[in-house]
Design an enzyme around this catalytic site. Structure first.
Site, PDB file in Angstrom:
ATOM      1  N   ARG A 159       7.512  -0.024   1.500  1.00 23.84           N
ATOM      2  CA  ARG A 159       7.546  -1.194   2.376  1.00 23.84           C
ATOM      3  C   ARG A 159       6.254  -1.779   2.269  1.00 23.84           C
ATOM      4  O   ARG A 159       4.705  -1.412   1.432  1.00 23.84           O
ATOM      5  CB  ARG A 159       7.366  -0.345   3.741  1.00 23.84           C
ATOM      6  CG  ARG A 159       5.966   0.183   4.249  1.00 23.84           C
ATOM      7  CD  ARG A 159       6.467   1.279   5.382  1.00 23.84           C
ATOM      8  NE  ARG A 159       5.604   1.790   5.194  1.00 23.84           N
ATOM      9  CZ  ARG A 159       5.065   3.154   5.432  1.00 23.84           C
ATOM     10  NH1 ARG A 159       6.045   3.965   4.131  1.00 23.84           N
ATOM     11  NH2 ARG A 159       4.349   4.829   6.059  1.00 23.84           N
ATOM     12  N   CYS A 203      -1.353 -17.888  15.157  1.00 21.10           N
ATOM     13  CA  CYS A 203      -1.410 -16.934  16.069  1.00 21.10           C
ATOM     14  C   CYS A 203      -1.062 -17.774  17.799  1.00 21.10           C
ATOM     15  O   CYS A 203      -1.873 -18.821  17.927  1.00 21.10           O
ATOM     16  CB  CYS A 203      -1.859 -16.080  16.851  1.00 21.10           C
ATOM     17  SG  CYS A 203      -2.317 -14.579  15.144  1.00 21.10           S
ATOM     18  N   ASP A 256     -10.201  -1.527  15.102  1.00 22.82           N
ATOM     19  CA  ASP A 256     -10.682  -1.126  13.819  1.00 22.82           C
ATOM     20  C   ASP A 256     -12.307  -1.736  14.121  1.00 22.82           C
ATOM     21  O   ASP A 256     -12.558  -2.307  14.764  1.00 22.82           O
ATOM     22  CB  ASP A 256      -9.529  -2.189  12.547  1.00 22.82           C
ATOM     23  CG  ASP A 256      -7.791  -1.612  12.852  1.00 22.82           C
ATOM     24  OD1 ASP A 256      -8.383  -0.565  11.992  1.00 22.82           O
ATOM     25  OD2 ASP A 256      -7.124  -1.857  12.296  1.00 22.82           O
ATOM     26  N   CYS A 314      -9.137  -8.910  17.241  1.00 21.70           N
ATOM     27  CA  CYS A 314      -8.416  -9.118  15.728  1.00 21.70           C
ATOM     28  C   CYS A 314      -8.860  -7.842  14.673  1.00 21.70           C
ATOM     29  O   CYS A 314     -10.205  -8.243  14.372  1.00 21.70           O
ATOM     30  CB  CYS A 314      -7.602 -10.299  15.655  1.00 21.70           C
ATOM     31  SG  CYS A 314      -6.900 -10.147  14.463  1.00 21.70           S
ATOM     32  N   ASP A 322      -6.326   3.789  11.126  1.00 23.66           N
ATOM     33  CA  ASP A 322      -5.834   2.718  10.349  1.00 23.66           C
ATOM     34  C   ASP A 322      -7.329   3.359   9.530  1.00 23.66           C
ATOM     35  O   ASP A 322      -8.479   2.603  10.137  1.00 23.66           O
ATOM     36  CB  ASP A 322      -5.589   1.672  10.916  1.00 23.66           C
ATOM     37  CG  ASP A 322      -3.931   1.334   9.556  1.00 23.66           C
ATOM     38  OD1 ASP A 322      -3.959   1.985   8.300  1.00 23.66           O
ATOM     39  OD2 ASP A 322      -3.628   0.203   9.810  1.00 23.66           O
ATOM     40  N   ARG A 363       0.707  -1.001   0.007  1.00 21.75           N
ATOM     41  CA  ARG A 363       0.355  -0.208  -0.026  1.00 21.75           C
ATOM     42  C   ARG A 363       0.709   1.172   0.046  1.00 21.75           C
ATOM     43  O   ARG A 363       0.674   2.159  -0.849  1.00 21.75           O
ATOM     44  CB  ARG A 363      -1.326   0.116   1.354  1.00 21.75           C
ATOM     45  CG  ARG A 363      -1.457   1.637   1.457  1.00 21.75           C
ATOM     46  CD  ARG A 363      -2.628   1.127   2.460  1.00 21.75           C
ATOM     47  NE  ARG A 363      -3.412   0.432   2.383  1.00 21.75           N
ATOM     48  CZ  ARG A 363      -3.939  -0.828   3.101  1.00 21.75           C
ATOM     49  NH1 ARG A 363      -3.984  -0.901   4.100  1.00 21.75           N
ATOM     50  NH2 ARG A 363      -5.167  -1.249   2.266  1.00 21.75           N
ATOM     51  N   TYR A 364       1.736   1.553   0.921  1.00 21.45           N
ATOM     52  CA  TYR A 364       2.987   2.644   1.207  1.00 21.45           C
ATOM     53  C   TYR A 364       3.953   2.765   0.197  1.00 21.45           C
ATOM     54  O   TYR A 364       4.589   0.768  -0.782  1.00 21.45           O
ATOM     55  CB  TYR A 364       3.038   3.002   2.401  1.00 21.45           C
ATOM     56  CG  TYR A 364       1.839   2.794   3.686  1.00 21.45           C
ATOM     57  CD1 TYR A 364       1.494   4.174   4.052  1.00 21.45           C
ATOM     58  CD2 TYR A 364       2.162   1.616   4.495  1.00 21.45           C
ATOM     59  CE1 TYR A 364       0.487   4.060   4.710  1.00 21.45           C
ATOM     60  CE2 TYR A 364       0.665   1.112   5.222  1.00 21.45           C
ATOM     61  CZ  TYR A 364       0.254   2.584   5.481  1.00 21.45           C
ATOM     62  OH  TYR A 364      -1.054   2.954   6.311  1.00 21.45           O
ATOM     63  N   ARG A 402      -8.184  -9.381  12.231  1.00 25.04           N
ATOM     64  CA  ARG A 402      -8.021  -9.995  10.697  1.00 25.04           C
ATOM     65  C   ARG A 402      -8.341 -11.078  11.398  1.00 25.04           C
ATOM     66  O   ARG A 402      -8.588 -11.980  10.910  1.00 25.04           O
ATOM     67  CB  ARG A 402      -6.395 -10.159  10.623  1.00 25.04           C
ATOM     68  CG  ARG A 402      -5.570  -9.327  10.354  1.00 25.04           C
ATOM     69  CD  ARG A 402      -4.297  -9.615   9.295  1.00 25.04           C
ATOM     70  NE  ARG A 402      -3.423  -8.338   9.349  1.00 25.04           N
ATOM     71  CZ  ARG A 402      -2.558  -7.841   9.911  1.00 25.04           C
ATOM     72  NH1 ARG A 402      -1.822  -8.672  10.378  1.00 25.04           N
ATOM     73  NH2 ARG A 402      -1.546  -6.840   8.992  1.00 25.04           N
ATOM     74  N   LYS A 441      -2.076   4.678   7.783  1.00 21.73           N
ATOM     75  CA  LYS A 441      -2.726   4.893   9.300  1.00 21.73           C
ATOM     76  C   LYS A 441      -2.624   6.536   9.185  1.00 21.73           C
ATOM     77  O   LYS A 441      -1.513   7.165   8.864  1.00 21.73           O
ATOM     78  CB  LYS A 441      -1.693   4.463  10.114  1.00 21.73           C
ATOM     79  CG  LYS A 441      -1.554   3.202  10.625  1.00 21.73           C
ATOM     80  CD  LYS A 441       0.014   2.852  10.666  1.00 21.73           C
ATOM     81  CE  LYS A 441       0.101   1.256  11.004  1.00 21.73           C
ATOM     82  NZ  LYS A 441       0.280   0.573   9.105  1.00 21.73           N
ATOM     83  N   CYS A 490      -6.929 -13.823  19.614  1.00 22.57           N
ATOM     84  CA  CYS A 490      -7.281 -12.755  20.231  1.00 22.57           C
ATOM     85  C   CYS A 490      -8.713 -11.980  19.842  1.00 22.57           C
ATOM     86  O   CYS A 490      -9.027 -11.478  18.661  1.00 22.57           O
ATOM     87  CB  CYS A 490      -6.529 -11.236  20.045  1.00 22.57           C
ATOM     88  SG  CYS A 490      -4.948 -11.850  20.258  1.00 22.57           S
TER      89      CYS A 490
END
Ligand code: SF4
Length: 389
Positions: free
Chosen positions: A134, A143, A311, A150, A348, A130-131, A152, A355, A147
């Site tokens: 990076r 994971c 998010d 999360c 975000d 996206r950027y 995702r 961000k 969580c």
């Protein structure tokens, strides 16, 4: 025996005294050789509500949450993180991040499946670009812990979305043929949910690409499974410097002696560490908690890097706070404690905007080269800009 031990012998006593070991709690019968072995912790993750009920006194909401959402987002908690929970209090900030709640199944108009549009900005499967300079490289969707908040959730805990060799190769080839990429964030899921060998194969290939300058590892394991940070792992990571590591602690209760031992090992290998906290209602949405967490992070050689506004992912509405809460927290940090303890508070931007830092208003007016600013106490000061003629 794995190369992790909660070793504090070189830590000054005044600092060590601030960090309490979790110990094994209800798992007191497990021998050290197993408890401190991250593979044992992963293999013995608690994935079943009945099993969890053997270690903590489940609330009716936690049981109902599991019944309602078992097919949507699984339970997955390491024994270490269970040992950190308050056995009787369902509002324990550690427990709230790990155990299900019926509110996860209530949808809201602002919910999005992929709020950061990570899947849209994928030039090849498994990599978000996206950027300009990076990329985010997903190497697994597993994971140590799943969580509840999360972002995702749509992918995490689903073994069918793990990156296979062909996908990994496709990502590496993309980085190789894209000279603008100088920073690769190896993420997931959790980048350290895979074996050292698998991780090294990927890091070695990335490091071989001449235009890649830095590699970042994104992992929550120092918080949820600190025994993952072994001597062998850090010796391997050191070979691929410059490496940075981003982790995710949300509450001072997570700043344990075990976590400290893990982070000290990483820092000792010359790997700078940043913490990315998520602002969560009922867990850390007050300035005192965030201040305590950030001070603990600094003592553990971690720079508080971001506070994320939660998010808008389906299933986490009950964790979201108003944005004014985040601004209030930053206002209570800036000036009142070391600048090192003040992270960026960011949204975000939903839909893939990236961000965006959100700041309290410190500039009162700005006209004809005269800026009136307010300091952290609200006092006003004037700065005259240089004449640019
Ligand atoms: S460790 Fe990170 S990616 Fe994994 S479930 Fe937690 S928040 Fe999501």
């Amino acid at each position: 025996m794995s190369g992790y031990s909660p070793d504090f012998k070189d830590v000054p006593k005044t600092i060590a005294a601030r960090f309490k070991p979790v110990g094994k709690g209800p798992f007191h019968d497990v021998p050290d050789a197993q408890w401190y072995d991250w593979k044992w912790q992963l293999q013995h993750r608690i994935t079943d509500i009945a099993e969890l009920g053997r270690y903590i006194n489940l609330s009716p909401e936690e049981i109902a949450g599991h019944e309602a959402g078992r097919d949507v987002f699984k339970i997955g908690i390491t024994p270490y993180y269970v040992a950190l929970m308050d056995r009787d209090d369902p509002l324990c900030p550690v427990r709230m991040q790990a155990t299900p709640h019926p509110q996860e199944m209530i949808s809201h108009p602002s919910d999005m499946e992929d709020p950061l549009a990570e899947d849209r900005d994928m030039p090849v499967k498994g990599l978000t670009h996206r950027y300009p300079d990076r990329v985010l490289f997903y190497m697994t969707q597993d994971c140590a812990m799943f969580c509840r908040h999360c972002t995702r959730k749509r992918k995490v805990a689903n073994p069918h979305t793990a990156a296979d060799d062909a996908q990994v190769q496709g990502c590496i080839d993309y980085i190789r043929r894209t000279p603008s990429v100088r920073d690769v964030i190896v993420s997931g899921g959790d980048a350290l949910a895979v074996s050292d060998d698998r991780l090294e194969k990927i890091l070695a290939q990335i490091r071989d690409i001449p235009h890649v300058e830095i590699i970042r590892i994104a992992t929550r394991t120092p918080c949820t499974m600190p025994m993952r940070i072994t001597d062998e792992l850090v010796a391997m990571l050191k070979k691929y410097h410059p490496i940075f590591l981003n982790t995710h602690f949300n509450h001072p209760k997570e700043a344990t002696a075990e976590a400290f031992a893990a982070l000290r090992k990483i820092a000792g290998a010359g790997i700078p560490i940043g913490n990315q906290m998520v602002l969560l209602k009922g867990i850390n949405d007050d300035a005192e908690t965030v201040m305590k967490l950030n001070h603990a992070m600094l003592m553990m050689q971690v720079k508080p890097y971001y506070i994320y506004q939660c998010d808008p992912t389906f299933g986490n509405y009950h964790f979201r706070t108003p944005v004014s809460k985040g601004i209030e927290i930053i206002k209570s940090l800036r000036g009142f404690t070391s600048g090192l303890a003040v992270p960026y508070y960011v949204i975000d931007a939903p839909g893939g905007g990236g961000k965006v830092p959100i700041l309290p208003e410190y500039v009162k007016s700005w006209e004809n080269g005269v800026i009136v600013v307010r300091n952290f106490r609200g006092d006003e000061y004037t700065y005259i800009e240089p004449n640019q003629d």
